[in-house]
Design an enzyme around this catalytic site. Structure first.
Site, PDB file in Angstrom:
ATOM      1  N   HIS A   1       2.432   9.826  -2.528  1.00 24.94           N
ATOM      2  CA  HIS A   1       2.864   8.421  -2.512  1.00 24.94           C
ATOM      3  C   HIS A   1       1.735   7.482  -2.970  1.00 24.94           C
ATOM      4  O   HIS A   1       1.996   6.411  -3.516  1.00 24.94           O
ATOM      5  CB  HIS A   1       3.395   8.002  -1.125  1.00 24.94           C
ATOM      6  CG  HIS A   1       2.330   7.669  -0.120  1.00 24.94           C
ATOM      7  ND1 HIS A   1       1.690   8.612   0.646  1.00 24.94           N
ATOM      8  CD2 HIS A   1       1.789   6.474   0.237  1.00 24.94           C
ATOM      9  CE1 HIS A   1       0.816   8.023   1.448  1.00 24.94           C
ATOM     10  NE2 HIS A   1       0.862   6.713   1.221  1.00 24.94           N
TER      11      HIS A   1
ATOM     12  N   HIS B   1       0.818  -1.221   0.000  1.00 27.34           N
ATOM     13  CA  HIS B   1       0.000   0.000   0.000  1.00 27.34           C
ATOM     14  C   HIS B   1       0.853   1.273   0.000  1.00 27.34           C
ATOM     15  O   HIS B   1       0.472   2.277  -0.586  1.00 27.34           O
ATOM     16  CB  HIS B   1      -0.953   0.011   1.207  1.00 27.34           C
ATOM     17  CG  HIS B   1      -0.275   0.064   2.534  1.00 27.34           C
ATOM     18  ND1 HIS B   1       0.422  -1.007   3.056  1.00 27.34           N
ATOM     19  CD2 HIS B   1      -0.159   1.055   3.456  1.00 27.34           C
ATOM     20  CE1 HIS B   1       0.919  -0.671   4.241  1.00 27.34           C
ATOM     21  NE2 HIS B   1       0.585   0.575   4.504  1.00 27.34           N
ATOM     22  N   ASP B   2       2.027   1.237   0.657  1.00 25.09           N
ATOM     23  CA  ASP B   2       2.862   2.444   0.741  1.00 25.09           C
ATOM     24  C   ASP B   2       4.108   2.379  -0.141  1.00 25.09           C
ATOM     25  O   ASP B   2       5.078   3.089   0.102  1.00 25.09           O
ATOM     26  CB  ASP B   2       3.289   2.667   2.208  1.00 25.09           C
ATOM     27  CG  ASP B   2       2.258   3.496   2.975  1.00 25.09           C
ATOM     28  OD1 ASP B   2       1.415   4.148   2.321  1.00 25.09           O
ATOM     29  OD2 ASP B   2       2.296   3.473   4.216  1.00 25.09           O
TER      30      ASP B   2
ATOM     31  N   HIS C   1      -5.989   3.929  -0.455  1.00 20.80           N
ATOM     32  CA  HIS C   1      -6.001   3.660   0.990  1.00 20.80           C
ATOM     33  C   HIS C   1      -6.023   4.942   1.832  1.00 20.80           C
ATOM     34  O   HIS C   1      -6.157   4.873   3.050  1.00 20.80           O
ATOM     35  CB  HIS C   1      -4.830   2.749   1.408  1.00 20.80           C
ATOM     36  CG  HIS C   1      -3.477   3.379   1.383  1.00 20.80           C
ATOM     37  ND1 HIS C   1      -2.772   3.609   0.224  1.00 20.80           N
ATOM     38  CD2 HIS C   1      -2.662   3.826   2.381  1.00 20.80           C
ATOM     39  CE1 HIS C   1      -1.617   4.154   0.501  1.00 20.80           C
ATOM     40  NE2 HIS C   1      -1.513   4.300   1.805  1.00 20.80           N
ATOM     41  N   HIS C   2      -5.884   6.101   1.174  1.00 19.85           N
ATOM     42  CA  HIS C   2      -6.018   7.358   1.924  1.00 19.85           C
ATOM     43  C   HIS C   2      -7.286   8.125   1.542  1.00 19.85           C
ATOM     44  O   HIS C   2      -7.469   9.266   1.943  1.00 19.85           O
ATOM     45  CB  HIS C   2      -4.786   8.246   1.712  1.00 19.85           C
ATOM     46  CG  HIS C   2      -3.594   7.750   2.473  1.00 19.85           C
ATOM     47  ND1 HIS C   2      -3.527   7.767   3.853  1.00 19.85           N
ATOM     48  CD2 HIS C   2      -2.443   7.176   2.041  1.00 19.85           C
ATOM     49  CE1 HIS C   2      -2.365   7.243   4.244  1.00 19.85           C
ATOM     50  NE2 HIS C   2      -1.692   6.867   3.157  1.00 19.85           N
TER      51      HIS C   2
ATOM     52  N   LYS D   1       6.059   5.406  -1.403  1.00 17.81           N
ATOM     53  CA  LYS D   1       6.976   6.209  -0.581  1.00 17.81           C
ATOM     54  C   LYS D   1       8.394   6.198  -1.148  1.00 17.81           C
ATOM     55  O   LYS D   1       9.226   7.023  -0.774  1.00 17.81           O
ATOM     56  CB  LYS D   1       7.013   5.668   0.849  1.00 17.81           C
ATOM     57  CG  LYS D   1       5.801   6.059   1.676  1.00 17.81           C
ATOM     58  CD  LYS D   1       5.960   5.480   3.071  1.00 17.81           C
ATOM     59  CE  LYS D   1       4.792   5.809   3.961  1.00 17.81           C
ATOM     60  NZ  LYS D   1       4.911   5.098   5.234  1.00 17.81           N
TER      61      LYS D   1
ATOM     62  N   ASP E   1      -4.783   0.153   8.073  1.00  8.98           N
ATOM     63  CA  ASP E   1      -3.589   1.009   8.164  1.00  8.98           C
ATOM     64  C   ASP E   1      -3.729   1.997   9.330  1.00  8.98           C
ATOM     65  O   ASP E   1      -2.790   2.186  10.114  1.00  8.98           O
ATOM     66  CB  ASP E   1      -3.423   1.762   6.830  1.00  8.98           C
ATOM     67  CG  ASP E   1      -2.026   2.351   6.676  1.00  8.98           C
ATOM     68  OD1 ASP E   1      -1.077   1.808   7.282  1.00  8.98           O
ATOM     69  OD2 ASP E   1      -1.885   3.346   5.940  1.00  8.98           O
TER      70      ASP E   1
HETATM   71 FE   LIG Z   1       0.004   5.444   2.941  1.00  9.85          FE
END
Ligand SMILES: [Fe+2]
Length: 380
Positions: free
Chosen positions: A259, A230-231, A285-286, A234, A314
């Site tokens: 990201h 998911h990240d 996811h954000h 970054k 998360d």
């Molecule tokens: Fe994230």
């Protein structure tokens, strides 16, 4: 049970020309013996059932010519017994009684022919030749069947082995794919000092919620495997922003927000289901249930279910583990905080489902607890 024959035994049985003559009248025995020998057969004579059994135990016979009425054990009983013990032997009954009932009884127990005394040499030789021909056909038929069964057995076994091999390779491939994904995700998270345990917790919270929500086993597995990425975006966040210990300025927040988009661009465009789900999770996811999330301000059910699930997992993990800017909250406090944002940040129905499984959540939380107190993931 009749055991399968090996090749040499098969051939020996085909070539056999030995005939056992069983009759209590010596002249009949000798006459039959003479007739058969003159036509090239090897003969052995027996005067009663007991002697016949002894001769049969000594060597195999292609054919038995057996008198029906003999002192002691009758020819019918002897033949019944012989056919069960020596199924490759043909039998012709010989009798002084011309009876259709007796003839049928003899054929019923497996005799190939029935000769009535007195007999002519030609008649005997025709019956013997017919019986032996039929025996050969039955032997060939049986051997053909056995060979076919052998082929089927061998091929079935080979197929089973191939399937087992494929299953094993498939399992290895799946495990190595999952491990590769986890390690890549850990590598991306490592830049801001995240631990591998965060990846494990995240993926198991996601799987738990997907399962409780009633998604198919295949979807749950995809979400569990894909959520660690998911990240991944970054990777594209500069260090001075990613590693900043204090609060973000609006400009910095704008940078870190990217990201989600970067992760989507890294993962998007694959035909593999797992990467499609991973791209969707990275991108969404954000997002927030009320439409105030990022990057696209999606709202409600427009946000894919995997994104809504990952948002809850998360955030819950961020709250319940130590970060640069805060200690780890106890579970009940995290539940309280997130519940305040039910229907705002989080899908209300999914949040209720998630918190209805607190025991399982706690199990995951404890099982994958950070080894070091220095867990410093930034919530972003
Ligand atoms: Fe994230």
């Amino acid at each position: 049970m009749i055991l399968p024959l090996d090749r040499s035994t098969q051939q020996a049985l085909f070539d056999l020309k030995r005939v056992l003559i069983v009759d209590d009248e010596e002249p009949i025995r000798r006459l039959l013996g003479y007739m058969l020998q003159t036509h090239g057969y090897e003969t052995v004579l027996a005067s009663d059932a007991r002697e016949a059994r002894t001769r049969l135990d000594e060597q195999p016979f292609a054919l038995i010519l057996c008198d029906v009425n003999m002192p002691g054990e009758s020819g019918m009983d002897l033949i019944r017994n012989i056919l069960s013990l020596h199924p490759h032997t043909a039998v012709i009954m010989v009798t002084g009684l011309d009876s259709s009932v007796l003839a049928n009884a003899a054929l019923d127990i497996g005799a190939f022919g029935y000769i009535v005394k007195p007999f002519e040499s030609n008649e005997v030789m025709i019956d013997v030749a017919n019986a032996l021909r039929r025996r050969r056909l039955e032997l060939e038929n049986r051997l053909h069947r056995e060979n076919l069964e052998d082929v089927v057995r061998t091929r079935t076994m080979a197929l089973q082995q191939a399937l087992e091999w494929l299953e094993l390779r498939e399992k290895e491939l799946r495990l190595s794919r999952e491990e590769t994904i986890q390690r890549l995700a850990i590598a991306a998270e490592y830049r801001d000092s995240a631990t591998a345990q965060h990846i494990h917790r995240m993926s198991h919270y996601c799987e738990l919620l997907a399962r409780k929500h009633g998604l198919s086993a295949e979807q749950c597995d995809l979400i569990r495997t894909a959520s660690p990425m998911h990240d991944i975006g970054k990777i594209g966040t500069p260090d001075h922003v990613l590693l900043k210990p204090g609060k973000f300025t609006p400009e910095e927040f704008n940078v870190i927000s990217q990201h989600a988009e970067i992760g989507y661009r890294i993962l998007n465009g694959s035909d593999a289901e797992i990467l499609k789900v991973a791209a969707s999770i990275a991108w969404t996811h954000h997002e927030r249930w009320d439409g105030n999330g990022y990057p696209r301000k999606l709202k409600g059910n427009v946000i894919p279910v995997e994104g809504r699930i990952a948002a809850i997992a998360d955030s819950f993990d961020a709250l319940t583990t130590q970060r640069i800017y805060k200690p780890a909250f106890p579970l009940d406090q995290a539940v309280e905080l997130m519940t305040k944002h039910r229907g705002e940040h989080f899908d209300p129905e999914l949040l209720d489902i998630f918190f209805a499984s607190l025991n399982e959540i706690k199990q995951i939380h404890d099982q994958y607890a950070d080894q070091s107190p220095r867990t410093m993931i930034r919530e972003s």
